[in-house]
Every structure is written in structure tokens, then in C-alpha cells.
Design a protein around this motif. Structure first.
Motif, PDB file in Angstrom:
ATOM      1  N   ARG A 133      -6.920  -2.246   7.604  1.00  0.00           N
ATOM      2  CA  ARG A 133      -5.750  -2.956   7.076  1.00  0.00           C
ATOM      3  C   ARG A 133      -6.143  -4.436   6.952  1.00  0.00           C
ATOM      4  O   ARG A 133      -6.506  -5.090   7.943  1.00  0.00           O
ATOM      5  CB  ARG A 133      -4.578  -2.767   8.036  1.00  0.00           C
ATOM      6  CG  ARG A 133      -3.251  -3.283   7.531  1.00  0.00           C
ATOM      7  CD  ARG A 133      -2.152  -2.903   8.542  1.00  0.00           C
ATOM      8  NE  ARG A 133      -0.927  -3.653   8.307  1.00  0.00           N
ATOM      9  CZ  ARG A 133       0.105  -3.182   7.606  1.00  0.00           C
ATOM     10  NH1 ARG A 133       0.069  -1.973   7.078  1.00  0.00           N
ATOM     11  NH2 ARG A 133       1.182  -3.929   7.437  1.00  0.00           N
ATOM     12  N   GLU A 163      -6.449  -0.900   3.113  1.00  0.00           N
ATOM     13  CA  GLU A 163      -5.012  -1.061   2.951  1.00  0.00           C
ATOM     14  C   GLU A 163      -4.735  -2.566   2.856  1.00  0.00           C
ATOM     15  O   GLU A 163      -4.920  -3.310   3.823  1.00  0.00           O
ATOM     16  CB  GLU A 163      -4.301  -0.459   4.166  1.00  0.00           C
ATOM     17  CG  GLU A 163      -2.800  -0.465   4.063  1.00  0.00           C
ATOM     18  CD  GLU A 163      -2.138  -0.064   5.387  1.00  0.00           C
ATOM     19  OE1 GLU A 163      -0.929  -0.206   5.483  1.00  0.00           O
ATOM     20  OE2 GLU A 163      -2.864   0.375   6.315  1.00  0.00           O
ATOM     21  N   VAL A 165      -2.532  -5.825   2.570  1.00  0.00           N
ATOM     22  CA  VAL A 165      -1.176  -6.306   2.882  1.00  0.00           C
ATOM     23  C   VAL A 165      -1.049  -7.734   2.386  1.00  0.00           C
ATOM     24  O   VAL A 165      -1.914  -8.574   2.656  1.00  0.00           O
ATOM     25  CB  VAL A 165      -0.898  -6.324   4.403  1.00  0.00           C
ATOM     26  CG1 VAL A 165       0.581  -6.150   4.670  1.00  0.00           C
ATOM     27  CG2 VAL A 165      -1.734  -5.309   5.122  1.00  0.00           C
ATOM     28  N   ALA A 204      -2.230  -7.006   9.972  1.00  0.00           N
ATOM     29  CA  ALA A 204      -3.567  -6.641   9.492  1.00  0.00           C
ATOM     30  C   ALA A 204      -4.576  -6.732  10.634  1.00  0.00           C
ATOM     31  O   ALA A 204      -4.358  -7.440  11.606  1.00  0.00           O
ATOM     32  CB  ALA A 204      -3.984  -7.583   8.364  1.00  0.00           C
TER      33      ALA A 204
END
Lengths: 247, 473
Positions: A133, A163, A165, A204
Motif C-alpha cells: 500500500r 495499492e 492511496v 500506507a
């Protein structure tokens, strides 16, 4: 393509893993990488702190070392911004016509890493794998001098497993500003505190950027607070693959 | 000639002045909130205009052209103003301007004046000079009134009391207006200010104003405002005295087309100011009988002479750079110790004082460029900051910092020396390193490690890795 790497002095000294990642990434993409060992520093710290006279020999040195390079890649938005925003003006002010000409010829060949990938090589998917993340911090120079826009984000969106963010207040400075953080450490700390809050709000694991100078600052704060969030240059994420993951 | 910019010459350095402000949680909340609101409004209304960038370019071009021929435009303004029945006075510095204004007030046998918000009069320290001369000035702009009554200093060039919230404003009004039962709703506060000010507007015979623009072709003085207090001051008193920096002149009335689109949108996020006044000379039976314009240099011609910093004089005092600045956001305006705070203050204040004071201000910026991005007249503030840092360095001679910087420059001048320095630093850092991190550093770097760790220099530099790799091939 033969790509000549300008690693920048602080990456060379403090963040060698970023340079290794650039080499690995570009070679994986089928290019040959060259690193002239005579290179040193672009002069940004001197120039921005008011030591413009001391910065001029560094411009000369840069032009000397990279004169014959066809495509120059620097994994640092602020160093590329230093060259683009100030080099020509410095060369003109020096009164050295040859230097002015050489600088003008050299500048269009200097690319920040994500610019090189997206604009010059036409890539967004570099085949990377990074199952984490991640949030992206837009450095001020990448945003306002190089006008990179969403190029780094376009690259990150194509990384498998990643991922992404969004970071709130993405256009706000982290408070590093080179010698600013040393001359005004308390105001800089207040700015950093806001940035860290935004980073931590993303939940994150990793904060990335196209500039290790901001990341050195952000990571310095995250580490002091034992926030459990790391910071990593975008090159290291883009170089990471399933076979050879960045750890 | 003695140039003065408020009390900037006596102000402590920015980094020191910032400390108590950083600890003032109320102030920081107020500043964050207010700048955030204005910034969002500005972005919205600037985004509405498809030709915003062309407007900025036009404004910058008009200002460049005007400054190139400033002498001509000022003389043209003087001639037009006089032809319309006004009088023009030239002031070399703050003291001269204050003396001219005081003499004009005395010639009317007045002991009070009403004032429209004018940062230029704060720059010259006019209120203090008037009080010393037995004249009481009444600020009529709501925020300036709050600052004056609170014996405070303005902290923003457009919103001078931005650092105060309404509870704090109520306290000031309660005490100074003698209203113990005053509530803290906005309408309570504005009603109190209104009845306090009405009486002054109707009674006081002389008004002092600033100028947003001086129109060279008509001799007009353009003033924009939001509260109507300006319109009152312009129309009711018998004598009107405008005090304006010489850089406020623009060639013609037509140029307002550009500036009156840029200024309100940049300053307060409004499409147009509620009150737009242009005062040109005097007219029988309408407005003041006497109209004076004091043209102030106070260090401006020195800025004009510096080709690299001249763009500083483009400023139309919209304050957008303050609202956008992440440094101002933390400290508010008082840290700058000047009438002019924020990024524009950081370049204007030291230059007006010929770089003799406020040398810390060019360094009160991370050079993030947010100011340049929003500036409606395209002042490249980071570029000017860097230029001024160069001038500070020139003045400071061989300081410890300069010696360090020269040594660093020598290191960077050859790869061999850089590599030697890298090795030296890597080997010499051990007393400060624990588990790969530096947690505390001495001297000038102590500020860094006060709240940040620093990763230790790794054993192998990139160039060493590269060399090994080449040998291995």
C-alpha cells in the motif's frame, strides 16, 4: 538507447539503492546505462542558499562531464529543476559564450526519471511488481518546475500488486527546502508535522516520491515518531519485480 | 534619507520571531482556517476564467512597461491629477510622507482623521507620527480597527486581523468600546463597529486613504474595498489625503480591465469587490474640497534599479502568496516583523531597507513555488528570494557558513575530492550512529535532529558500487 546517469551527489552518498534501482530498471527495459565517474553535484544547494558564485564552477563541471551524452537521466526532480530553471541564466551571466551555447545544447537532453520513462520512452507499464500500500508525495519541484503532473502516478498505477492511496494536500511542501530545514528548523518541523499527518492518514506502508530530498525529510520524521511507515524513491518501486522484489 | 518599513529594522530574525507563534495554538488554528478558506475561494473563482493565464501575462506586461518608464508615468499622473483639481506631493521617505500628511491635516485645523485601510501608512508609521503631532487617527476598516484597538500589528496585507477569532475580537471591543454586554456573533461585532464608526464618519473632517492604482491618464486614484467604509471616507470628509507608493501607477483607466479582474479574485476570492471607487480631483458640491496625493518612494527606486529584483514592484498587494505559503500558514504574519508579511514581504521588506535589515527574510521560504503559481502579476518570488540570498551572502563576508560552503564547493569541484569526502564522512560519523540512524547532531544540525532522525551514510556509495560492478564484468 544509451542513457547516461546523473545520479546526483546526495543519491550517490546517502541513497545508493536508488541509483542501483535506476540502473536495474533501465537495463531491464533494454537500455544501456552509462555512469561517468567524473560527475559530482549540480550546484543546487550553493545556488539556492545564495552562493551563486560557488555554483558556477559546478555548472561548468557538469557541462564538461556530460557534453557528449545523448540522453541524461537524473532521479531527482529538484536537481533537474535547478538545471532547467537556472543553468542558462547562470551561463549567460558568466559572459562565457561557449558555456552559454554548450549549456543550451545540453539542457534539452536532461530528463528526470519519470519524464524519461513516460515522455521519452512512451512507457507507463514498466513491468514492475510491488505488493504494498503506497502513497505518493509530489515534490514541489516536480509539480511546479518540471510540471510532471500525474506522470509518476500513471507509472505507479501500472505496478502490479500496488495499492495506490491518494495523499491529501498533495501540493503542499513537506518543509525540507534544502538549507531551509537547517536555517528554520522549527518552522520546517511544523510543516513536516502536517505532512506526516497526511501520510499517516493514508494508512500506507510506503511513501514514495521522485525526489529523495523530500523523502529524507519525511522519512526522518516518520522514523523519529516510530510511525512504522517507510519512504522509498519511485525508482525502487519501478525496479521491483516478482523475480527480484525490492525488500 | 531614512527608509523605514514599520518596525522591521528592530524586528528579531524570522527563525526567532517564529518560535512563540508556533506555540500559539489559537493563532495557528485561526491562520490555517482563514488562509484555507480564502485559498479555496480564490482557486474556485480564478478557475472560472478561461483566460486567467492571459490576464496574468497581461498584468505582468503592463507592470513591466510601466516600471520601465516610471518617471514618465508619474509625471503624467501628477499633471492629470493637478488638472483635475488635486495636489501632488513627493515624499522621499517615510518621515517626509508623514510630515506632509501631518502638515496637511494641521492646515485644516483638524485633530482627528478617519483612515481607509492603507498598508503604505503602516509602512511609514503614520499613525504614530500623527499621534505624536496631536492628531488622532481612526482606522475604519473593520480588521484595521481591531488591530488598532487591540494595540496589535497587522499580520496579513489584505486581512490584517486574520490571526484573531471572534471571541478575541469581542474582548477587544468590550474593553475599548465599553460594551460589557457585547455578544460574540458576527452580527453583534459588526453592529458594534458600525455604530462606533458612523459617528466618526459624520464628524471627522479629514480622511487618509491609500491607493490600489494610480491612473496616469486621468489622475484618478482607484480604491477597492469590501465594507463601504472606504466610500464613506472618500465622500464625507472635506479633505482627502491619499498616500501611495510610486509603483502603484498604471498607464491608463483601460488597464483596470485587467487588474480589476485579477485583484478581487486573488485577494478575497470575490469576482468583484463590493466597492470600487475612482477618485479624480475635486468637484464643486460633491465629495472633498481638497484632494491630495502623497507619492512615496521610501526605497522603491532602489528596487527599480536592480534588474533582477525589479519585478517585486509589480505587486498589487492581493495577499494570494501569503494564503498559499506553507511557511506563512505555520507562523502567521508577525514572524516577518514587517508591514509586509509572507513571500512578498520576504522580498519587499529587506529590499526597501537596502538589505541593511531583515536579512533573515529571504531565507524564510522553502522555495516551494506556491507563491509564484498564484501571483496574479507573475512575480517569480522564488527567483527573487534566491537573488536576495546572494546579496545577503555578499554582505556577510567570510562567515562560518561561507567557509563551509566554499569548502563544499571545493569538494564538489572534482570527483576525486567528492569521493574522499564521502569516505571521510562515512568513517567519521560513527560517534553519532546507532543502528544505522543518526538521532542527535551538534551545532547547526541540532535543529534537524530535534524532531527528525537521519539515516546514516551507507558503507558503499553508488559510485563505489558502480566501479565494482564494472570491474566484475
Amino acid at each position: 538507447m544509451r542513457i547516461t546517469l546523473f545520479i546526483t551527489c546526495y543519491n550517490d552518498t546517502l541513497f545508493p539503492e536508488t541509483g542501483k534501482a535506476v540502473v536495474r530498471l533501465l537495463e531491464r527495459l533494454g537500455h544501456s546505462v552509462d555512469f561517468p565517474l567524473q560527475q559530482t553535484c549540480c550546484g543546487q544547494m550553493h545556488y539556492n542558499t545564495g552562493y551563486q558564485q560557488e555554483a558556477l564552477p559546478l555548472l561548468r563541471h557538469f557541462v564538461e562531464v556530460f557534453r557528449d551524452a545523448e540522453v541524461i537521466c537524473a532521479p531527482s526532480s529538484s536537481c533537474v529543476a535547478m538545471m532547467r530553471d537556472h543553468y542558462l541564466k547562470m551561463a549567460e551571466a558568466s559572459g562565457d559564450k561557449a558555456l552559454e551555447r554548450d549549456t543550451a545544447l545540453l539542457l534539452p537532453r536532461v530528463h528526470e526519471l519519470t519524464e524519461l520513462l513516460v515522455d521519452r520512452l512512451g512507457l507507463e507499464d514498466v513491468g514492475a511488481y510491488y505488493p504494498h500500500r503506497v502513497t505518493y508525495h509530489a515534490s514541489c519541484h516536480s509539480l511546479r518546475s518540471l510540471c510532471l503532473g500525474d506522470k509518476p502516478l500513471r507509472l505507479l498505477r501500472q505496478v502490479r500488486g500496488l495499492e495506490l492511496v491518494e495523499l491529501s494536500n498533495i501540493d503542499r511542501c513537506c518543509g525540507f527546502g534544502g538549507t531551509f530545514a537547517v536555517k528554520n528548523p522549527d518552522v520546517s518541523a511544523a510543516m513536516l508535522s502536517e505532512k506526516l499527518k497526511d501520510v499517516e492518514d493514508t494508512a500506507a506502508e510506503v511513501c514514495t516520491a521522485v525526489d529523495n530530498s523530500c523523502l529524507m525529510h519525511i522519512l526522518g520524521g516518520l522514523h523519529r515518531q516510530r510511525a512504522g511507515v517507510s519512504a522509498r524513491h519511485i525508482a525502487e518501486i519501478l525496479a521491483s519485480t516478482l523475480e527480484e522484489p525490492a525488500l | 534619507m531614512t527608509v523605514r518599513v514599520g518596525d522591521a529594522a528592530q524586528a528579531p530574525p524570522f527563525q526567532r520571531a517564529a518560535l512563540p507563534l508556533l506555540e500559539d495554538s489559537q493563532l495557528r488554528k485561526n491562520v490555517r482556517h482563514a488562509t484555507g478558506v480564502i485559498q479555496r475561494k480564490r482557486a474556485l473563482v480564478a478557475g472560472e476564467l478561461s483566460d486567467w493565464q492571459q490576464l496574468r501575462a497581461a498584468a505582468s506586461a503592463i507592470k513591466q512597461q510601466t516600471l520601465r518608464h516610471l518617471d514618465e508615468y508619474l509625471l503624467r499622473f501628477e499633471a492629470a491629477c493637478v488638472a483635475a483639481g488635486g495636489q501632488v506631493h513627493w515624499a522621499r521617505d517615510a518621515d517626509e510622507a508623514n510630515a506632509i500628511v501631518l502638515a496637511l491635516i494641521r492646515s485644516q485645523n483638524a485633530s482627528e482623521v478617519v483612515k481607509i485601510k492603507t498598508m503604505t501608512s503602516d509602512e511609514t508609521g503614520l499613525n504614530r507620527a500623527l499621534e505624536a503631532g496631536g492628531v488622532h487617527p481612526y482606522e475604519t476598516d473593520l480588521a484595521e480597527l481591531i488591530v488598532q484597538m487591540g494595540e496589535d500589528r497587522p499580520s496579513h496585507i489584505v486581512v490584517p486581523a486574520l490571526h484573531k477569532n471572534r471571541s478575541q475580537v469581542r474582548e477587544i471591543f468590550r474593553e475599548k468600546m465599553g460594551l460589557p454586554g457585547l455578544g460574540d456573533r458576527p452580527e453583534d461585532l459588526t453592529a458594534a463597529a458600525r455604530s462606533y464608526l458612523r459617528e466618526k464618519f459624520l464628524r471627522v473632517p479629514v480622511a487618509v486613504c491609500g491607493a490600489n492604482f494610480l491612473l496616469a491618464d486621468t489622475g484618478g486614484v482607484c480604491i477597492v474595498e469590501s465594507e463601504g467604509n472606504g466610500r464613506m471616507c472618500l465622500t464625507l470628509p472635506k479633505t482627502l489625503i491619499a498616500i501611495a507608493g510610486i509603483e502603484k501607477v498604471i498607464p491608463s483607466f483601460r488597464d483596470l480591465e485587467v487588474f480589476l479582474q485579477l485583484l478581487p479574485r486573488s485577494a478575497t476570492g470575490e469576482r468583484m469587490n463590493p466597492y470600487n471607487s475612482i477618485w479624480t480631483g475635486v468637484r464643486e458640491g460633491d465629495g472633498p474640497h481638497q484632494f491630495h496625493v502623497v507619492l512615496l518612494d521610501n526605497g522603491r527606486s532602489g528596487i527599480l534599479a536592480d534588474a533582477e529584483a525589479r519585478q517585486t514592484l509589480h505587486c498589487i498587494r492581493c495577499g494570494a502568496c501569503l494564503n498559499a505559503c506553507p511557511v506563512y500558514r505555520q507562523t502567521g504574519g508577525h514572524a516577518y516583523g514587517s508591514t509586509y508579511a509572507g513571500p512578498i514581504g520576504a522580498i519587499l521588506t529587506p529590499q526597501l531597507q537596502q538589505m541593511r535589515h531583515s536579512q533573515s527574510l529571504p531565507y524564510a521560504s522553502s522555495l516551494c513555488g506556491a507563491c509564484y503559481e498564484v501571483c496574479p502579476v507573475k512575480i517569480n518570488i522564488p527567483e527573487v528570494l534566491i537573488h536576495l540570498r546572494g546579496r545577503v551572502v555578499e554582505q556577510s563576508g567570510l562567515s562560518a557558513e561561507a567557509i563551509g560552503m566554499k569548502a563544499m564547493a571545493a569538494v564538489f569541484s572534482s570527483a576525486r575530492r567528492l569521493e574522499a569526502a564521502q569516505r571521510l564522512a562515512q568513517r567519521g560519523q560513527w560517534p553519532w550512529v546507532t543502528d544505522g540512524w543518526i538521532r542527535s547532531l551538534p551545532g547547526m544540525f541540532a535543529g534537524w535532529t530535534a524532531v527528525r532522525d537521519l539515516r546514516a551514510i551507507p558503507r558503499q556509495s553508488f559510485r563505489q558500487w558502480w566501479r565494482e560492478r564494472q570491474h566484475g564484468r
